[in-house]
Design a protein around this motif. Structure first.
Motif, PDB file in Angstrom:
ATOM      1  N   PHE A  58      17.520  -3.481  65.660  1.00  0.00           N
ATOM      2  CA  PHE A  58      18.794  -2.833  66.010  1.00  0.00           C
ATOM      3  C   PHE A  58      19.166  -1.729  65.031  1.00  0.00           C
ATOM      4  O   PHE A  58      18.650  -1.641  63.925  1.00  0.00           O
ATOM      5  N   SER A  59      20.072  -0.886  65.485  1.00  0.00           N
ATOM      6  CA  SER A  59      20.648   0.181  64.663  1.00  0.00           C
ATOM      7  C   SER A  59      22.143  -0.029  64.555  1.00  0.00           C
ATOM      8  O   SER A  59      22.713  -0.791  65.332  1.00  0.00           O
ATOM      9  N   ILE A  60      22.723   0.652  63.623  1.00  0.00           N
ATOM     10  CA  ILE A  60      24.177   0.694  63.570  1.00  0.00           C
ATOM     11  C   ILE A  60      24.573   2.110  63.948  1.00  0.00           C
ATOM     12  O   ILE A  60      24.037   3.069  63.386  1.00  0.00           O
ATOM     13  N   ILE A  61      25.460   2.236  64.911  1.00  0.00           N
ATOM     14  CA  ILE A  61      25.899   3.585  65.271  1.00  0.00           C
ATOM     15  C   ILE A  61      27.409   3.692  65.073  1.00  0.00           C
ATOM     16  O   ILE A  61      28.137   2.710  65.243  1.00  0.00           O
ATOM     17  N   ALA A  62      27.847   4.857  64.704  1.00  0.00           N
ATOM     18  CA  ALA A  62      29.260   5.034  64.384  1.00  0.00           C
ATOM     19  C   ALA A  62      29.587   6.501  64.263  1.00  0.00           C
ATOM     20  O   ALA A  62      28.699   7.324  64.096  1.00  0.00           O
ATOM     21  N   THR A  90      20.790  14.894  66.240  1.00  0.00           N
ATOM     22  CA  THR A  90      20.837  14.076  67.452  1.00  0.00           C
ATOM     23  C   THR A  90      19.475  13.556  67.896  1.00  0.00           C
ATOM     24  O   THR A  90      19.333  12.401  68.274  1.00  0.00           O
ATOM     25  N   TYR A  91      18.472  14.404  67.835  1.00  0.00           N
ATOM     26  CA  TYR A  91      17.157  13.981  68.322  1.00  0.00           C
ATOM     27  C   TYR A  91      16.620  12.828  67.478  1.00  0.00           C
ATOM     28  O   TYR A  91      16.072  11.861  68.003  1.00  0.00           O
ATOM     29  N   GLU A  92      16.805  12.918  66.173  1.00  0.00           N
ATOM     30  CA  GLU A  92      16.336  11.847  65.308  1.00  0.00           C
ATOM     31  C   GLU A  92      17.091  10.556  65.579  1.00  0.00           C
ATOM     32  O   GLU A  92      16.522   9.469  65.546  1.00  0.00           O
ATOM     33  N   VAL A  93      18.380  10.686  65.841  1.00  0.00           N
ATOM     34  CA  VAL A  93      19.155   9.492  66.195  1.00  0.00           C
ATOM     35  C   VAL A  93      18.571   8.869  67.460  1.00  0.00           C
ATOM     36  O   VAL A  93      18.326   7.665  67.528  1.00  0.00           O
ATOM     37  N   SER A  94      18.293   9.695  68.442  1.00  0.00           N
ATOM     38  CA  SER A  94      17.837   9.155  69.722  1.00  0.00           C
ATOM     39  C   SER A  94      16.480   8.464  69.568  1.00  0.00           C
ATOM     40  O   SER A  94      16.220   7.445  70.182  1.00  0.00           O
ATOM     41  N   ARG A  95      15.615   8.983  68.689  1.00  0.00           N
ATOM     42  CA  ARG A  95      14.301   8.343  68.503  1.00  0.00           C
ATOM     43  C   ARG A  95      14.414   7.029  67.728  1.00  0.00           C
ATOM     44  O   ARG A  95      13.680   6.088  67.992  1.00  0.00           O
ATOM     45  N   SER A  96      15.334   6.969  66.769  1.00  0.00           N
ATOM     46  CA  SER A  96      15.439   5.687  66.080  1.00  0.00           C
ATOM     47  C   SER A  96      16.081   4.647  67.000  1.00  0.00           C
ATOM     48  O   SER A  96      15.749   3.468  66.932  1.00  0.00           O
ATOM     49  N   LEU A  97      16.961   5.088  67.881  1.00  0.00           N
ATOM     50  CA  LEU A  97      17.524   4.136  68.846  1.00  0.00           C
ATOM     51  C   LEU A  97      16.431   3.652  69.802  1.00  0.00           C
ATOM     52  O   LEU A  97      16.418   2.495  70.219  1.00  0.00           O
ATOM     53  N   ALA A  98      15.492   4.550  70.112  1.00  0.00           N
ATOM     54  CA  ALA A  98      14.413   4.166  71.025  1.00  0.00           C
ATOM     55  C   ALA A  98      13.555   3.053  70.429  1.00  0.00           C
ATOM     56  O   ALA A  98      12.839   2.357  71.145  1.00  0.00           O
ATOM     57  N   ALA A  99      13.621   2.884  69.111  1.00  0.00           N
ATOM     58  CA  ALA A  99      12.836   1.834  68.451  1.00  0.00           C
ATOM     59  C   ALA A  99      13.515   0.469  68.518  1.00  0.00           C
ATOM     60  O   ALA A  99      12.966  -0.529  68.087  1.00  0.00           O
ATOM     61  N   CYS A 100      14.734   0.432  69.069  1.00  0.00           N
ATOM     62  CA  CYS A 100      15.559  -0.790  69.028  1.00  0.00           C
ATOM     63  C   CYS A 100      15.752  -1.417  70.402  1.00  0.00           C
ATOM     64  O   CYS A 100      15.530  -0.786  71.425  1.00  0.00           O
ATOM     65  N   GLU A 101      16.240  -2.661  70.376  1.00  0.00           N
ATOM     66  CA  GLU A 101      16.727  -3.299  71.604  1.00  0.00           C
ATOM     67  C   GLU A 101      18.252  -3.330  71.643  1.00  0.00           C
ATOM     68  O   GLU A 101      18.849  -3.528  72.700  1.00  0.00           O
ATOM     69  N   GLY A 102      18.869  -3.188  70.474  1.00  0.00           N
ATOM     70  CA  GLY A 102      20.329  -3.281  70.446  1.00  0.00           C
ATOM     71  C   GLY A 102      20.947  -2.324  69.438  1.00  0.00           C
ATOM     72  O   GLY A 102      20.266  -1.768  68.589  1.00  0.00           O
TER      73      GLY A 102
END
Ligand code: GTP
Length: 598
Positions: free
Chosen positions: A9-13, A87-99
């Motif tokens: 998972f990631s933390i987004i804010a 933004t693109y880097e955020v989207s790729r790290s989110l792609a590595a997660c399930e939550g």
């Protein structure tokens, strides 16, 4: 299987809502790092980041959590950069997660980047765990903010954990929610290797260290891997997990997160978003979403007086090895001599690189006006992408020019609507629509030229809303526009480093502003220095720096010797930070001062 006990998972804010503080707390509460070893803000590891309080480079940490059900879970906490430039880097790290743990500051509520990040997480089909932070503060209004999350984002927030990352309240609830709500990874260990690169950095000993999420298959030392998009091949020298320092392990399997080293020389060869597979037994299809990051903003970087070209070049090369989004090439300026044209994701990215040159490499550099990339269509049908105003073809050759337009989402308290609409209009924004997201808060959707956003739009937004406004933007298209090249002449000589491309409607105001600003900054000379702004042959503004009065000079020479010496000393000091343009000396600060306008 082992996957049942993994949570990625990631933390987004939104910026400042407490992501780093919460990450530290989670690391602390999972017991791998003793409290005394905790550096403040564990995940933000660059000094600059710490000072600016923003996350630039990702960091990933593997943690072990013993849940209330008595079982141990492996948490892979994947950090995301916290700024619109990335933004693109955020989207790729989110792609590595399930939550994703969605933090919302309980005193502030939902902000523009809260929403932008939620959309990115939804695009990746992540399970979102809304979490309210800063509940220790008296001004926290968790119930209202819960409703706000439900209204605006449309996810259930009734059982959102209430935490204080600072005071360590509610952390356990959150960890349990992660176990219960974030799905375990699926994916087949027997399948062909498919692993996502979501970050990388350069290590002096190991070469590029790739952060990766394995989706299918397995990877180990000795494997020959292939990057599906760049098509490059490497032999794996090490795989491991981040704990948070690198710890080598035997292999990485489907569902796991870790790092791969393969003697890769620069991060550009291991692009974020690319898919790693085995060369001998490749997967057919790469993971979705790969794109090569595009620089949006360019500027010239030149050695300041007394600084060596080679030193600047070395430093830029070192920075590039570690930052695939940063690029540069040699260029020459009539005014500044030999230097570099550099491309960045955005203005913040540019500021960070310049600051690193100055601080980490101890270099004195001059930066020219930042510029976006214009699409110039010539009369003969040829198309040129122009990032340096000095390279703009002759007016007579140009059929028309297109400029990049962004979609800007702005969130503000309602009392500032008037002021911000005025600001956007002044920046040539076109309102698409406006919505009340709560009774007191408004979201404005604009289309705006990127050119207007890069000149301190963000600062203006912040100051006009007392810090309450927030912004998110992304490139949408090129659009035909009446832009012109504005030149600056000092003592009748054109100084190309000051040239900029501006909208016709802004040219006069901008020309006047630049002349006035330069008049304040350029010191008196022995002669009068006219400062002119021009479009083509036409002078549109003028100021004059007066010459020294004779008696001032006379006084100097007539004075006692120590005073004269002091004066000379002082002049020498000043010299260092000056640039000579023809007959005119310009202090370095002039280059940045003319960029600010408001
Ligand atoms: P970026 O890294 O820029 O995305 O910021 P961030 O979201 O990581 O925010 P950070 O953790 O740096 O926290 C921002 C500020 O809020 C800091 O001054 C923290 O000390 C403060 N803060 C974070 N959590 C809490 C909390 O629970 N209560 C209070 N009172 N302050 C907090």
């Amino acid at each position: 299987s082992y996957q049942k006990h993994i949570r990625n998972f990631s933390i987004i804010a939104h910026i400042d809502h407490g992501k780093s503080t919460l990450a530290d707390r989670i690391i602390e509460n999972t017991g791998l790092v003793a409290h005394r070893d905790m550096k403040e803000q564990f995940l933000d590891n660059m000094d600059l980041e710490r000072e600016r309080g923003i996350t630039i480079k990702l960091q990933t940490t593997r943690l072990v959590y013993k849940a209330k059900n008595g079982e141990e879970y492996i948490f892979n906490l994947i950090d995301t950069p916290g700024h619109v430039d990335f933004t693109y880097e955020v989207s790729r790290s989110l792609a590595a997660c399930e939550g994703a743990v969605l933090i919302v500051d309980a005193t502030q509520g939902v902000e523009a980047q809260t929403l932008a990040n939620v959309y990115l997480a939804l695009d990746e089909n992540l399970e979102i765990i809304p979490t309210l932070n800063k509940i220790d503060l008296a001004s926290a209004r968790p119930d209202e903010v819960k409703l706000e999350i439900e209204d605006i984002i449309g996810i259930d927030a009734e059982n959102a954990p209430l935490v204080s990352a600072k005071e360590g309240i509610g952390i356990e609830d959150l960890l349990e929610a992660i176990v219960a709500q974030v799905p375990a990874p699926s994916g087949s260990i027997e399948g062909k290797l498919k692993a996502l690169i979501f970050d990388s950095y350069y290590d002096n000993y190991k070469g590029v260290v790739i952060y990766t999420r394995v989706f299918d298959g397995r990877v180990k030392k000795g494997d020959m891997i292939r990057m599906m998009n760049t098509k490059k091949k490497y032999e794996v020298t090490e795989v491991g997990v981040c704990s948070p320092g690198p710890v080598a392990c035997k292999e990485l399997r489907a569902g796991e997160v870790g790092y791969i080293c393969a003697s890769i020389k620069q991060v550009a060869d291991a692009r974020v978003g690319d898919t790693i597979t085995l060369d001998a037994d490749p997967t057919e299809e790469s993971l979705p979403g790969y794109k090569k990051v595009q620089s949006m903003v360019y500027c010239g970087i030149y050695p300041a007086e007394g600084e060596k070209y080679e030193n600047v070049k070395d430093a830029l090369e070192k920075l590039q090895v570690n930052d695939a989004a940063f690029n540069f090439e040699a260029e020459t300026s009539q005014a500044l001599g030999f230097g570099f044209r550099c491309g960045f994701l955005g203005l913040l990215h540019m500021e960070i690189i310049v600051e690193r040159l100055e601080r980490e490499f101890n270099l004195a550099v001059i930066t020219t006006s930042p510029s976006v990339i214009y699409r110039v269509v010539l009369n003969n049908g040829e198309i040129q992408m122009i990032q340096n105003p000095s390279n703009l073809p002759k007016l007579t050759e140009i059929s028309y020019i297109e400029e990049p337009i962004v979609k800007a989402d702005i969130m503000i308290p309602k009392e500032y609507v008037g002021a911000i609409m005025e600001l956007c209009q002044d920046r040539r924004g076109k309102m698409i629509h406006m919505e009340y997201i709560t009774e007191t808060r408004v979201q404005l959707h604009y289309e705006m030229p990127l050119n207007e956003v890069i000149y301190d739009f963000f600062d203006a937004l912040k100051s006009k809303t007392r810090g309450y406004g927030s912004l998110d933007y992304e490139f949408i298209r090129y659009e035909r526009s009446q832009v012109v090249k504005l030149d600056v002449l000092l003592n009748k000589d054109l100084v190309d480093a000051f040239s900029m491309i501006v909208h016709e409607s802004k040219a006069y105001a901008r020309g006047k502003f630049v002349c006035e600003k330069l008049k304040e900054i350029i010191p008196m000379h022995q002669f009068e220095v006219p400062i002119q702004a021009a479009i083509g042959q036409k002078i549109i503004a003028r100021e004059t720096v007066r010459a020294y009065r004779k008696d001032v000079i006379a006084k100097c020479y007539g004075g006692d010797i120590s005073r004269k010496k002091k004066l000379l000393e002082k002049q020498k000091e000043g010299k260092k930070r000056m640039r000579q343009f023809g007959t005119v000396e310009v202090p370095q600060e002039a280059f940045t001062a003319v960029l600010k306008y408001d």
